[in-house]
Scaffold this motif. Sequence first.
Motif, PDB file in Angstrom:
ATOM      1  N   ARG A 290       4.677 -12.849  -5.637  1.00  0.00           N
ATOM      2  CA  ARG A 290       4.453 -12.836  -7.088  1.00  0.00           C
ATOM      3  C   ARG A 290       2.981 -12.791  -7.441  1.00  0.00           C
ATOM      4  O   ARG A 290       2.547 -12.045  -8.319  1.00  0.00           O
ATOM      5  N   GLU A 291       2.185 -13.612  -6.733  1.00  0.00           N
ATOM      6  CA  GLU A 291       0.796 -13.831  -7.126  1.00  0.00           C
ATOM      7  C   GLU A 291      -0.163 -12.785  -6.566  1.00  0.00           C
ATOM      8  O   GLU A 291      -1.139 -12.409  -7.238  1.00  0.00           O
ATOM      9  N   ALA A 292       0.077 -12.329  -5.341  1.00  0.00           N
ATOM     10  CA  ALA A 292      -0.924 -11.527  -4.646  1.00  0.00           C
ATOM     11  C   ALA A 292      -0.576 -10.055  -4.493  1.00  0.00           C
ATOM     12  O   ALA A 292      -1.457  -9.225  -4.273  1.00  0.00           O
ATOM     13  N   ALA A 293       0.711  -9.700  -4.600  1.00  0.00           N
ATOM     14  CA  ALA A 293       1.119  -8.323  -4.310  1.00  0.00           C
ATOM     15  C   ALA A 293       0.861  -7.397  -5.485  1.00  0.00           C
ATOM     16  O   ALA A 293       1.058  -7.767  -6.651  1.00  0.00           O
ATOM     17  N   ASP A 294       0.433  -6.183  -5.170  1.00  0.00           N
ATOM     18  CA  ASP A 294       0.420  -5.102  -6.160  1.00  0.00           C
ATOM     19  C   ASP A 294       1.806  -4.480  -6.260  1.00  0.00           C
ATOM     20  O   ASP A 294       2.230  -4.061  -7.332  1.00  0.00           O
ATOM     21  N   ARG A 295       2.491  -4.415  -5.106  1.00  0.00           N
ATOM     22  CA  ARG A 295       3.857  -3.903  -5.061  1.00  0.00           C
ATOM     23  C   ARG A 295       4.690  -4.738  -4.122  1.00  0.00           C
ATOM     24  O   ARG A 295       4.175  -5.258  -3.133  1.00  0.00           O
ATOM     25  N   VAL A 296       5.960  -4.828  -4.422  1.00  0.00           N
ATOM     26  CA  VAL A 296       6.923  -5.484  -3.545  1.00  0.00           C
ATOM     27  C   VAL A 296       7.936  -4.434  -3.095  1.00  0.00           C
ATOM     28  O   VAL A 296       8.444  -3.652  -3.906  1.00  0.00           O
ATOM     29  N   VAL A 297       8.200  -4.412  -1.795  1.00  0.00           N
ATOM     30  CA  VAL A 297       9.198  -3.523  -1.205  1.00  0.00           C
ATOM     31  C   VAL A 297      10.332  -4.396  -0.678  1.00  0.00           C
ATOM     32  O   VAL A 297      10.083  -5.347   0.074  1.00  0.00           O
ATOM     33  N   PHE A 298      11.561  -4.102  -1.083  1.00  0.00           N
ATOM     34  CA  PHE A 298      12.713  -4.829  -0.549  1.00  0.00           C
ATOM     35  C   PHE A 298      13.459  -3.918   0.410  1.00  0.00           C
ATOM     36  O   PHE A 298      13.879  -2.816   0.052  1.00  0.00           O
ATOM     37  N   MET A 299      13.603  -4.381   1.664  1.00  0.00           N
ATOM     38  CA  MET A 299      14.302  -3.625   2.697  1.00  0.00           C
ATOM     39  C   MET A 299      15.610  -4.308   3.067  1.00  0.00           C
ATOM     40  O   MET A 299      15.705  -5.539   3.073  1.00  0.00           O
ATOM     41  N   ASP A 300      16.617  -3.502   3.387  1.00  0.00           N
ATOM     42  CA  ASP A 300      17.880  -4.014   3.894  1.00  0.00           C
ATOM     43  C   ASP A 300      18.520  -2.936   4.749  1.00  0.00           C
ATOM     44  O   ASP A 300      18.499  -1.751   4.385  1.00  0.00           O
ATOM     45  N   ASP A 301      19.031  -3.334   5.905  1.00  0.00           N
ATOM     46  CA  ASP A 301      19.737  -2.413   6.799  1.00  0.00           C
ATOM     47  C   ASP A 301      18.914  -1.173   7.125  1.00  0.00           C
ATOM     48  O   ASP A 301      19.425  -0.054   7.151  1.00  0.00           O
ATOM     49  N   GLY A 302      17.623  -1.374   7.379  1.00  0.00           N
ATOM     50  CA  GLY A 302      16.774  -0.281   7.836  1.00  0.00           C
ATOM     51  C   GLY A 302      16.327   0.688   6.778  1.00  0.00           C
ATOM     52  O   GLY A 302      15.768   1.742   7.096  1.00  0.00           O
ATOM     53  N   LYS A 303      16.531   0.345   5.512  1.00  0.00           N
ATOM     54  CA  LYS A 303      16.160   1.247   4.417  1.00  0.00           C
ATOM     55  C   LYS A 303      15.387   0.487   3.344  1.00  0.00           C
ATOM     56  O   LYS A 303      15.537  -0.733   3.211  1.00  0.00           O
ATOM     57  N   ILE A 304      14.576   1.230   2.583  1.00  0.00           N
ATOM     58  CA  ILE A 304      13.964   0.655   1.389  1.00  0.00           C
ATOM     59  C   ILE A 304      14.979   0.750   0.261  1.00  0.00           C
ATOM     60  O   ILE A 304      15.403   1.840  -0.116  1.00  0.00           O
ATOM     61  N   VAL A 305      15.369  -0.409  -0.245  1.00  0.00           N
ATOM     62  CA  VAL A 305      16.402  -0.475  -1.273  1.00  0.00           C
ATOM     63  C   VAL A 305      15.787  -0.452  -2.669  1.00  0.00           C
ATOM     64  O   VAL A 305      16.331   0.158  -3.597  1.00  0.00           O
ATOM     65  N   GLU A 306      14.642  -1.130  -2.798  1.00  0.00           N
ATOM     66  CA  GLU A 306      14.020  -1.263  -4.116  1.00  0.00           C
ATOM     67  C   GLU A 306      12.519  -1.467  -3.927  1.00  0.00           C
ATOM     68  O   GLU A 306      12.083  -2.086  -2.954  1.00  0.00           O
ATOM     69  N   MET A 307      11.722  -0.955  -4.860  1.00  0.00           N
ATOM     70  CA  MET A 307      10.268  -1.041  -4.732  1.00  0.00           C
ATOM     71  C   MET A 307       9.656  -0.993  -6.125  1.00  0.00           C
ATOM     72  O   MET A 307      10.103  -0.251  -6.991  1.00  0.00           O
ATOM     73  N   GLY A 308       8.620  -1.810  -6.342  1.00  0.00           N
ATOM     74  CA  GLY A 308       7.956  -1.795  -7.638  1.00  0.00           C
ATOM     75  C   GLY A 308       7.015  -2.971  -7.782  1.00  0.00           C
ATOM     76  O   GLY A 308       6.701  -3.670  -6.807  1.00  0.00           O
ATOM     77  N   LYS A 309       6.558  -3.223  -8.992  1.00  0.00           N
ATOM     78  CA  LYS A 309       5.677  -4.353  -9.263  1.00  0.00           C
ATOM     79  C   LYS A 309       6.449  -5.662  -9.070  1.00  0.00           C
ATOM     80  O   LYS A 309       7.666  -5.707  -9.259  1.00  0.00           O
ATOM     81  N   PRO A 310       5.735  -6.734  -8.694  1.00  0.00           N
ATOM     82  CA  PRO A 310       6.429  -8.008  -8.453  1.00  0.00           C
ATOM     83  C   PRO A 310       7.294  -8.470  -9.622  1.00  0.00           C
ATOM     84  O   PRO A 310       8.414  -8.947  -9.413  1.00  0.00           O
ATOM     85  N   ASP A 311       6.784  -8.325 -10.839  1.00  0.00           N
ATOM     86  CA  ASP A 311       7.567  -8.762 -12.001  1.00  0.00           C
ATOM     87  C   ASP A 311       8.880  -8.003 -12.121  1.00  0.00           C
ATOM     88  O   ASP A 311       9.870  -8.542 -12.631  1.00  0.00           O
ATOM     89  N   ASP A 312       8.875  -6.747 -11.661  1.00  0.00           N
ATOM     90  CA  ASP A 312      10.093  -5.940 -11.739  1.00  0.00           C
ATOM     91  C   ASP A 312      11.056  -6.279 -10.609  1.00  0.00           C
ATOM     92  O   ASP A 312      12.233  -6.581 -10.842  1.00  0.00           O
ATOM     93  N   VAL A 313      10.568  -6.230  -9.372  1.00  0.00           N
ATOM     94  CA  VAL A 313      11.461  -6.419  -8.220  1.00  0.00           C
ATOM     95  C   VAL A 313      11.931  -7.868  -8.110  1.00  0.00           C
ATOM     96  O   VAL A 313      13.116  -8.130  -7.846  1.00  0.00           O
TER      97      VAL A 313
END
Length: 259
Positions: free
Chosen positions: A219-242
């Motif tokens: 939340r505090e330090a990232a410019d972007r957050v990437v969420f991975m599951d089962d070897g794939k990128i499922v969701e990606m965006g700004k911390p407030d969004d993801v």
Amino acid sequence: MSAVQITKPLVEVRDVHKSFDQLEVLKGIDLDIMPGEVVVILGPSGSGKSTLLRCINHLEAVHRGFIAVDGEQIGYRIQNNRLEKLSPNGIARQRRKIGMVFQQFNLYPHMTVLQNIIEAPVGIHGESRKEATRNALQLLERVGLSEKAHSYPRQLSGGQQQRVAIARALAIKPKLMLFDEPTSALDPELVGEVLATMRDLARQGLTMIVVTHEISFAREAADRVVFMDDGKIVEMGKPDDVIGNPQHSRTKAFLARFL
């Protein structure tokens, strides 16, 4: 009319696949990291997060796709219009651009903190001992451990050892820092000091890819957050969004365990 400055990605990951025997761990990863960006990768165990980091540093070779750092394809070179694997020396040269901090500290127990930090700059990269020592002392000040230069790892707490590991990774002056769950082996009361050091690095503009379960850091330090599951990128965006407003059911289910 003023010129438009176009910045190229420092890291380019294109259609990366990686398998171990019959288990496909990465299933077509595409990701760009811009210079100075801090990207936090979240996801459940076994989602491929750590494997992706190890591929970026060519600790693991990809089976399909490619990864480039600072314009160079990692692990390979073009020779006579053909793609050839780099020699160990060539790979070591590429890795000078990339610092990596692991879950375990991996410090040499028979060396002092200072000796641990100057080992790679002097022994691998040919830096003078005087210059490497000067830089190491500056790095120890940067991570808040100036007084520990002549201590041995066994004399340090886990949090202090991990901060030394961060200083050691910075000693090769990398363009990119990779953190693979750097607080997971620490007692809870020691996590904060390591995250504080990482936040300072982020504020100083170092390009960082961080695999962690520390949602507050994301939340505090990232410019972007990437969420991975089962070897794939499922969701990606700004911390407030993801983190604040996840769109995918798998992201929501994962974050519900922490929030």
